[in-house]
Design a protein around this motif. Sequence first.
Motif, PDB file in Angstrom:
ATOM      1  N   THR A  94      14.158  88.118 -19.045  1.00 45.50           N
ATOM      2  CA  THR A  94      14.385  89.470 -18.586  1.00 45.50           C
ATOM      3  C   THR A  94      15.362  90.111 -19.569  1.00 45.50           C
ATOM      4  O   THR A  94      15.786  89.465 -20.529  1.00 45.50           O
ATOM      5  CB  THR A  94      14.920  89.515 -17.142  1.00 45.50           C
ATOM      6  OG1 THR A  94      14.913  90.876 -16.682  1.00 45.50           O
ATOM      7  CG2 THR A  94      16.338  88.971 -17.049  1.00 45.50           C
ATOM      8  N   ASN A 100      13.186  92.472 -12.948  1.00 46.59           N
ATOM      9  CA  ASN A 100      12.278  91.363 -12.676  1.00 46.59           C
ATOM     10  C   ASN A 100      12.180  90.407 -13.857  1.00 46.59           C
ATOM     11  O   ASN A 100      12.328  90.779 -15.010  1.00 46.59           O
ATOM     12  CB  ASN A 100      10.891  91.875 -12.315  1.00 46.59           C
ATOM     13  CG  ASN A 100      10.259  92.651 -13.443  1.00 46.59           C
ATOM     14  OD1 ASN A 100      10.800  93.650 -13.880  1.00 46.59           O
ATOM     15  ND2 ASN A 100       9.130  92.179 -13.948  1.00 46.59           N
ATOM     16  N   LEU A 101      11.921  89.128 -13.517  1.00 46.57           N
ATOM     17  CA  LEU A 101      11.712  88.090 -14.512  1.00 46.57           C
ATOM     18  C   LEU A 101      10.244  88.058 -14.925  1.00 46.57           C
ATOM     19  O   LEU A 101       9.356  88.231 -14.093  1.00 46.57           O
ATOM     20  CB  LEU A 101      12.064  86.721 -13.934  1.00 46.57           C
ATOM     21  CG  LEU A 101      13.531  86.385 -13.712  1.00 46.57           C
ATOM     22  CD1 LEU A 101      13.654  85.109 -12.889  1.00 46.57           C
ATOM     23  CD2 LEU A 101      14.250  86.222 -15.033  1.00 46.57           C
ATOM     24  N   ILE A 102      10.019  87.812 -16.206  1.00 41.77           N
ATOM     25  CA  ILE A 102       8.671  87.575 -16.723  1.00 41.77           C
ATOM     26  C   ILE A 102       8.571  86.081 -16.996  1.00 41.77           C
ATOM     27  O   ILE A 102       9.387  85.539 -17.758  1.00 41.77           O
ATOM     28  CB  ILE A 102       8.407  88.362 -18.014  1.00 41.77           C
ATOM     29  CG1 ILE A 102       8.690  89.849 -17.809  1.00 41.77           C
ATOM     30  CG2 ILE A 102       6.972  88.125 -18.486  1.00 41.77           C
ATOM     31  CD1 ILE A 102       7.829  90.514 -16.771  1.00 41.77           C
TER      32      ILE A 102
ATOM     33  N   TYR B  33      12.867  90.310  -4.868  1.00 42.40           N
ATOM     34  CA  TYR B  33      11.635  90.294  -5.662  1.00 42.40           C
ATOM     35  C   TYR B  33      10.556  89.517  -4.914  1.00 42.40           C
ATOM     36  O   TYR B  33      10.853  88.527  -4.256  1.00 42.40           O
ATOM     37  CB  TYR B  33      11.861  89.589  -7.010  1.00 42.40           C
ATOM     38  CG  TYR B  33      13.108  89.997  -7.741  1.00 42.40           C
ATOM     39  CD1 TYR B  33      14.344  89.466  -7.393  1.00 42.40           C
ATOM     40  CD2 TYR B  33      13.059  90.909  -8.798  1.00 42.40           C
ATOM     41  CE1 TYR B  33      15.499  89.827  -8.067  1.00 42.40           C
ATOM     42  CE2 TYR B  33      14.204  91.269  -9.474  1.00 42.40           C
ATOM     43  CZ  TYR B  33      15.420  90.728  -9.097  1.00 42.40           C
ATOM     44  OH  TYR B  33      16.560  91.100  -9.768  1.00 42.40           O
ATOM     45  N   TYR B  35       6.896  87.513  -5.850  1.00 40.97           N
ATOM     46  CA  TYR B  35       6.003  86.991  -6.876  1.00 40.97           C
ATOM     47  C   TYR B  35       4.828  86.298  -6.199  1.00 40.97           C
ATOM     48  O   TYR B  35       4.929  85.834  -5.061  1.00 40.97           O
ATOM     49  CB  TYR B  35       6.720  85.966  -7.774  1.00 40.97           C
ATOM     50  CG  TYR B  35       7.726  86.555  -8.722  1.00 40.97           C
ATOM     51  CD1 TYR B  35       9.024  86.826  -8.306  1.00 40.97           C
ATOM     52  CD2 TYR B  35       7.376  86.844 -10.046  1.00 40.97           C
ATOM     53  CE1 TYR B  35       9.949  87.374  -9.182  1.00 40.97           C
ATOM     54  CE2 TYR B  35       8.298  87.382 -10.926  1.00 40.97           C
ATOM     55  CZ  TYR B  35       9.580  87.642 -10.481  1.00 40.97           C
ATOM     56  OH  TYR B  35      10.490  88.188 -11.354  1.00 40.97           O
ATOM     57  N   LEU B  43       3.403  82.555 -12.495  1.00 39.59           N
ATOM     58  CA  LEU B  43       4.021  83.446 -11.520  1.00 39.59           C
ATOM     59  C   LEU B  43       3.809  84.890 -11.916  1.00 39.59           C
ATOM     60  O   LEU B  43       4.174  85.304 -13.015  1.00 39.59           O
ATOM     61  CB  LEU B  43       5.519  83.168 -11.402  1.00 39.59           C
ATOM     62  CG  LEU B  43       5.859  81.931 -10.589  1.00 39.59           C
ATOM     63  CD1 LEU B  43       6.084  80.754 -11.503  1.00 39.59           C
ATOM     64  CD2 LEU B  43       7.076  82.177  -9.730  1.00 39.59           C
ATOM     65  N   PHE B  45       4.565  88.807 -11.139  1.00 36.01           N
ATOM     66  CA  PHE B  45       5.479  89.736 -10.483  1.00 36.01           C
ATOM     67  C   PHE B  45       4.702  90.725  -9.633  1.00 36.01           C
ATOM     68  O   PHE B  45       3.679  91.271 -10.057  1.00 36.01           O
ATOM     69  CB  PHE B  45       6.285  90.480 -11.541  1.00 36.01           C
ATOM     70  CG  PHE B  45       6.997  91.702 -11.030  1.00 36.01           C
ATOM     71  CD1 PHE B  45       6.567  92.968 -11.376  1.00 36.01           C
ATOM     72  CD2 PHE B  45       8.099  91.578 -10.199  1.00 36.01           C
ATOM     73  CE1 PHE B  45       7.210  94.096 -10.910  1.00 36.01           C
ATOM     74  CE2 PHE B  45       8.750  92.706  -9.722  1.00 36.01           C
ATOM     75  CZ  PHE B  45       8.303  93.971 -10.074  1.00 36.01           C
ATOM     76  N   TYR B  48       9.740  94.810  -6.726  1.00 33.65           N
ATOM     77  CA  TYR B  48      11.182  94.586  -6.904  1.00 33.65           C
ATOM     78  C   TYR B  48      11.939  95.685  -6.180  1.00 33.65           C
ATOM     79  O   TYR B  48      11.659  96.874  -6.383  1.00 33.65           O
ATOM     80  CB  TYR B  48      11.467  94.569  -8.402  1.00 33.65           C
ATOM     81  CG  TYR B  48      12.861  94.860  -8.876  1.00 33.65           C
ATOM     82  CD1 TYR B  48      13.069  95.725  -9.953  1.00 33.65           C
ATOM     83  CD2 TYR B  48      13.963  94.255  -8.312  1.00 33.65           C
ATOM     84  CE1 TYR B  48      14.342  95.987 -10.424  1.00 33.65           C
ATOM     85  CE2 TYR B  48      15.239  94.507  -8.777  1.00 33.65           C
ATOM     86  CZ  TYR B  48      15.433  95.384  -9.843  1.00 33.65           C
ATOM     87  OH  TYR B  48      16.690  95.636 -10.325  1.00 33.65           O
ATOM     88  N   ASP B  56      10.241  99.076  -7.486  1.00 36.36           N
ATOM     89  CA  ASP B  56       9.331  98.971  -8.627  1.00 36.36           C
ATOM     90  C   ASP B  56       8.069  98.267  -8.134  1.00 36.36           C
ATOM     91  O   ASP B  56       8.069  97.065  -7.936  1.00 36.36           O
ATOM     92  CB  ASP B  56      10.009  98.187  -9.750  1.00 36.36           C
ATOM     93  CG  ASP B  56       9.087  97.937 -10.938  1.00 36.36           C
ATOM     94  OD1 ASP B  56       9.557  97.343 -11.922  1.00 36.36           O
ATOM     95  OD2 ASP B  56       7.884  98.299 -10.891  1.00 36.36           O
ATOM     96  N   TYR B 101      18.797  84.312 -10.237  1.00 36.54           N
ATOM     97  CA  TYR B 101      17.815  84.582  -9.199  1.00 36.54           C
ATOM     98  C   TYR B 101      17.652  83.324  -8.362  1.00 36.54           C
ATOM     99  O   TYR B 101      17.454  82.248  -8.912  1.00 36.54           O
ATOM    100  CB  TYR B 101      16.467  84.943  -9.821  1.00 36.54           C
ATOM    101  CG  TYR B 101      16.490  86.110 -10.773  1.00 36.54           C
ATOM    102  CD1 TYR B 101      17.082  85.978 -12.030  1.00 36.54           C
ATOM    103  CD2 TYR B 101      15.930  87.327 -10.438  1.00 36.54           C
ATOM    104  CE1 TYR B 101      17.114  87.047 -12.914  1.00 36.54           C
ATOM    105  CE2 TYR B 101      15.950  88.391 -11.326  1.00 36.54           C
ATOM    106  CZ  TYR B 101      16.544  88.243 -12.552  1.00 36.54           C
ATOM    107  OH  TYR B 101      16.566  89.299 -13.425  1.00 36.54           O
TER     108      TYR B 101
END
Lengths: 113, 112
Positions: A94, A100-102, B33, B35, B43, B45, B48, B56, B101
Amino acid sequence: AQSVTQLDSQVPVFEEAPVELRCNYSSSVSVYLFWYVQYPNQGLQLLLKYLSGSTLVKGINGFEAEFNKSQTSFHLRKPSVHISDTAEYFCAVTSPGQGNLIFGKGTKLSVKP
Amino acid sequence: GAGVSQSPSNKVTEKGKDVELRCDPISGHTALYWYRQSLGQGLEFLIYFQGNSAPDKSGLPSDRFSAERTGGSVSTLTIQRTQQEDSAVYLCASSVGDRGYTFGSGTRLTVV
Protein backbone atom coordinates in the motif's frame (compact mmCIF):
# COMPACT_ATOMS: atom_id res chain seq x y z
CA ALA A 1 -1.82 1.41 -10.26
CA GLN A 2 0.00 -0.77 -7.80
CA SER A 3 0.52 -4.48 -8.20
CA VAL A 4 2.29 -7.35 -6.48
CA THR A 5 3.81 -10.40 -8.13
CA GLN A 6 4.67 -13.49 -6.17
CA LEU A 7 6.79 -15.44 -8.58
CA ASP A 8 6.27 -18.91 -7.11
CA SER A 9 2.81 -20.32 -6.51
CA GLN A 10 4.22 -23.33 -4.64
CA VAL A 11 7.52 -23.89 -2.84
CA PRO A 12 8.34 -27.36 -1.49
CA VAL A 13 11.25 -27.56 0.93
CA PHE A 14 12.67 -30.03 3.42
CA GLU A 15 12.59 -29.37 7.14
CA GLU A 16 15.57 -27.35 8.48
CA ALA A 17 16.43 -26.10 4.98
CA PRO A 18 16.50 -22.36 4.21
CA VAL A 19 13.70 -20.82 2.18
CA GLU A 20 13.12 -17.64 0.20
CA LEU A 21 9.68 -16.58 -1.01
CA ARG A 22 9.89 -13.96 -3.71
CA CYS A 23 7.80 -10.81 -4.00
CA ASN A 24 8.08 -7.98 -6.51
CA TYR A 25 5.90 -4.91 -6.53
CA SER A 26 5.04 -2.14 -8.92
CA SER A 27 4.32 1.37 -7.68
CA SER A 28 5.00 4.92 -8.79
CA VAL A 29 4.90 6.26 -5.25
CA SER A 30 6.43 5.38 -1.92
CA VAL A 31 5.29 2.10 -0.44
CA TYR A 32 4.54 0.20 2.71
CA LEU A 33 5.12 -3.55 2.32
CA PHE A 34 3.72 -6.47 4.27
CA TRP A 35 3.97 -10.25 4.51
CA TYR A 36 1.05 -12.22 5.89
CA VAL A 37 0.73 -15.94 6.63
CA GLN A 38 -2.47 -17.95 6.35
CA TYR A 39 -2.76 -21.35 7.98
CA PRO A 40 -5.51 -23.68 6.72
CA ASN A 41 -9.03 -22.44 7.48
CA GLN A 42 -7.74 -19.38 9.30
CA GLY A 43 -7.48 -15.67 8.63
CA LEU A 44 -4.32 -13.78 7.78
CA GLN A 45 -1.65 -13.16 10.41
CA LEU A 46 0.91 -10.41 10.03
CA LEU A 47 4.49 -11.74 9.79
CA LEU A 48 6.32 -8.45 9.27
CA LYS A 49 6.07 -5.05 7.63
CA TYR A 50 8.29 -2.39 6.11
CA LEU A 51 7.20 1.20 6.64
CA SER A 52 10.48 3.13 6.61
CA GLY A 53 14.01 3.04 8.00
CA SER A 54 16.12 -0.10 7.96
CA THR A 55 15.56 -2.16 4.83
CA LEU A 56 16.02 -5.44 6.73
CA VAL A 57 12.88 -6.23 8.65
CA LYS A 58 12.57 -9.00 11.21
CA GLY A 59 9.24 -10.59 11.98
CA ILE A 60 7.67 -13.35 13.98
CA ASN A 61 8.58 -17.04 13.81
CA GLY A 62 12.14 -16.31 12.67
CA PHE A 63 11.18 -14.76 9.33
CA GLU A 64 12.84 -11.69 7.86
CA ALA A 65 12.51 -9.69 4.65
CA GLU A 66 14.62 -7.14 2.86
CA PHE A 67 13.22 -4.12 1.04
CA ASN A 68 15.16 -3.46 -2.17
CA LYS A 69 13.92 -0.27 -3.81
CA SER A 70 16.08 -0.54 -6.92
CA GLN A 71 14.81 -4.05 -7.64
CA THR A 72 11.29 -3.30 -6.33
CA SER A 73 11.47 -6.48 -4.27
CA PHE A 74 10.55 -7.57 -0.76
CA HIS A 75 11.61 -11.21 -0.52
CA LEU A 76 10.82 -13.23 2.60
CA ARG A 77 13.47 -15.51 4.08
CA LYS A 78 13.92 -18.01 6.87
CA PRO A 79 17.24 -19.77 7.52
CA SER A 80 15.72 -23.03 8.78
CA VAL A 81 12.07 -23.99 8.32
CA HIS A 82 9.89 -26.22 10.45
CA ILE A 83 6.96 -28.44 9.54
CA SER A 84 4.73 -25.91 11.28
CA ASP A 85 5.70 -23.25 8.71
CA THR A 86 3.58 -25.06 6.13
CA ALA A 87 1.04 -22.42 5.10
CA GLU A 88 0.23 -19.89 2.39
CA TYR A 89 2.17 -16.64 2.40
CA PHE A 90 0.92 -13.37 0.95
CA CYS A 91 2.90 -10.26 0.06
CA ALA A 92 0.99 -6.96 0.04
CA VAL A 93 1.63 -3.30 -0.76
CA THR A 94 0.00 0.00 0.00
CA SER A 95 1.08 3.64 0.01
CA PRO A 96 0.86 6.30 2.72
CA GLY A 97 -2.71 7.52 2.81
CA GLN A 98 -3.99 5.01 0.25
CA GLY A 99 -5.84 2.73 2.64
CA ASN A 100 -6.43 -0.65 1.07
CA LEU A 101 -3.77 -3.32 0.65
CA ILE A 102 -2.99 -4.82 -2.75
CA PHE A 103 -2.13 -8.50 -2.43
CA GLY A 104 -0.16 -10.95 -4.48
CA LYS A 105 -1.72 -14.29 -5.36
CA GLY A 106 0.13 -16.09 -2.59
CA THR A 107 2.83 -18.75 -2.28
CA LYS A 108 2.07 -22.10 -0.74
CA LEU A 109 5.03 -23.26 1.34
CA SER A 110 5.12 -26.99 1.94
CA VAL A 111 7.70 -28.21 4.45
CA LYS A 112 8.44 -31.93 4.26
CA PRO A 113 10.20 -34.08 6.86
CA GLY B 1 -12.74 -6.75 21.39
CA ALA B 2 -9.33 -8.34 21.24
CA GLY B 3 -9.53 -9.11 17.54
CA VAL B 4 -11.66 -8.72 14.44
CA SER B 5 -14.75 -10.88 14.72
CA GLN B 6 -16.70 -12.15 11.73
CA SER B 7 -19.99 -13.98 11.65
CA PRO B 8 -21.15 -16.44 10.59
CA SER B 9 -17.99 -18.47 10.09
CA ASN B 10 -19.74 -20.59 7.47
CA LYS B 11 -22.81 -19.85 5.37
CA VAL B 12 -24.51 -22.09 2.83
CA THR B 13 -27.20 -20.43 0.77
CA GLU B 14 -29.30 -21.23 -2.25
CA LYS B 15 -28.67 -19.45 -5.53
CA GLY B 16 -30.79 -16.32 -5.75
CA LYS B 17 -31.06 -15.71 -2.01
CA ASP B 18 -29.65 -12.65 -0.24
CA VAL B 19 -26.97 -13.00 2.43
CA GLU B 20 -25.53 -10.69 5.08
CA LEU B 21 -22.03 -11.06 6.48
CA ARG B 22 -21.03 -9.25 9.65
CA CYS B 23 -17.73 -7.79 10.83
CA ASP B 24 -16.91 -6.44 14.29
CA PRO B 25 -13.62 -4.52 14.07
CA ILE B 26 -11.14 -3.89 16.85
CA SER B 27 -12.40 -1.14 19.13
CA GLY B 28 -10.90 2.20 18.14
CA HIS B 29 -9.87 1.13 14.64
CA THR B 30 -11.11 3.82 12.30
CA ALA B 31 -10.59 1.92 9.05
CA LEU B 32 -12.42 -1.23 7.95
CA TYR B 33 -11.88 -3.30 4.82
CA TRP B 34 -13.63 -6.18 3.08
CA TYR B 35 -11.76 -8.64 0.87
CA ARG B 36 -12.83 -11.72 -1.06
CA GLN B 37 -10.60 -14.78 -1.31
CA SER B 38 -11.48 -17.19 -4.08
CA LEU B 39 -9.64 -20.39 -4.91
CA GLY B 40 -6.62 -19.53 -7.01
CA GLN B 41 -7.49 -15.83 -7.11
CA GLY B 42 -5.70 -14.48 -4.09
CA LEU B 43 -7.28 -11.67 -2.11
CA GLU B 44 -9.51 -9.25 -3.96
CA PHE B 45 -10.25 -5.85 -2.41
CA LEU B 46 -13.97 -5.07 -2.18
CA ILE B 47 -14.63 -1.95 -0.11
CA TYR B 48 -12.92 0.35 2.41
CA PHE B 49 -14.41 2.55 5.14
CA GLN B 50 -12.35 5.30 6.81
CA GLY B 51 -13.98 7.17 9.66
CA ASN B 52 -16.93 9.24 8.49
CA SER B 53 -15.68 9.59 4.92
CA ALA B 54 -17.55 8.17 1.96
CA PRO B 55 -16.47 4.55 1.47
CA ASP B 56 -14.18 3.48 -1.36
CA LYS B 57 -16.41 1.06 -3.27
CA SER B 58 -14.10 0.65 -6.24
CA GLY B 59 -13.59 -3.07 -5.68
CA LEU B 60 -17.23 -4.18 -5.54
CA PRO B 61 -17.71 -6.61 -8.46
CA SER B 62 -21.35 -5.79 -9.22
CA ASP B 63 -24.33 -3.83 -7.93
CA ARG B 64 -25.50 -6.97 -6.13
CA PHE B 65 -22.80 -6.23 -3.54
CA SER B 66 -23.18 -3.49 -0.95
CA ALA B 67 -21.81 -2.72 2.49
CA GLU B 68 -22.51 -0.37 5.32
CA ARG B 69 -20.79 0.56 8.53
CA THR B 70 -23.01 1.72 11.35
CA GLY B 71 -21.76 4.10 14.02
CA GLY B 72 -18.22 3.80 12.75
CA SER B 73 -17.97 0.28 14.11
CA VAL B 74 -19.81 -2.85 12.93
CA SER B 75 -20.00 -3.46 9.20
CA THR B 76 -22.36 -5.62 7.15
CA LEU B 77 -21.59 -6.87 3.65
CA THR B 78 -24.75 -7.76 1.75
CA ILE B 79 -24.87 -9.87 -1.40
CA GLN B 80 -28.21 -9.87 -3.18
CA ARG B 81 -29.43 -12.62 -5.51
CA THR B 82 -26.38 -14.76 -4.84
CA GLN B 83 -24.71 -16.62 -7.71
CA GLN B 84 -22.43 -19.64 -7.60
CA GLU B 85 -19.45 -17.48 -8.52
CA ASP B 86 -19.98 -15.60 -5.25
CA SER B 87 -18.76 -18.68 -3.35
CA ALA B 88 -15.58 -17.60 -1.56
CA VAL B 89 -14.14 -16.67 1.80
CA TYR B 90 -14.99 -13.09 2.74
CA LEU B 91 -12.37 -11.50 4.97
CA CYS B 92 -12.71 -8.35 7.01
CA ALA B 93 -9.82 -6.29 8.37
CA SER B 94 -9.50 -3.19 10.50
CA SER B 95 -6.69 -0.75 11.14
CA VAL B 96 -5.63 2.52 12.63
CA GLY B 97 -4.18 4.35 9.67
CA ASP B 98 -2.32 2.25 7.10
CA ARG B 99 0.51 0.90 9.15
CA GLY B 100 -1.01 -2.33 10.40
CA TYR B 101 -4.06 -4.33 9.41
CA THR B 102 -5.69 -7.03 11.55
CA PHE B 103 -7.78 -9.64 9.78
CA GLY B 104 -10.71 -11.68 11.01
CA SER B 105 -10.99 -15.43 10.39
CA GLY B 106 -13.43 -14.91 7.55
CA THR B 107 -16.84 -16.14 6.47
CA ARG B 108 -16.87 -19.07 4.06
CA LEU B 109 -19.82 -18.58 1.72
CA THR B 110 -21.07 -21.47 -0.37
CA VAL B 111 -23.82 -20.88 -2.92
CA VAL B 112 -25.58 -24.07 -4.02
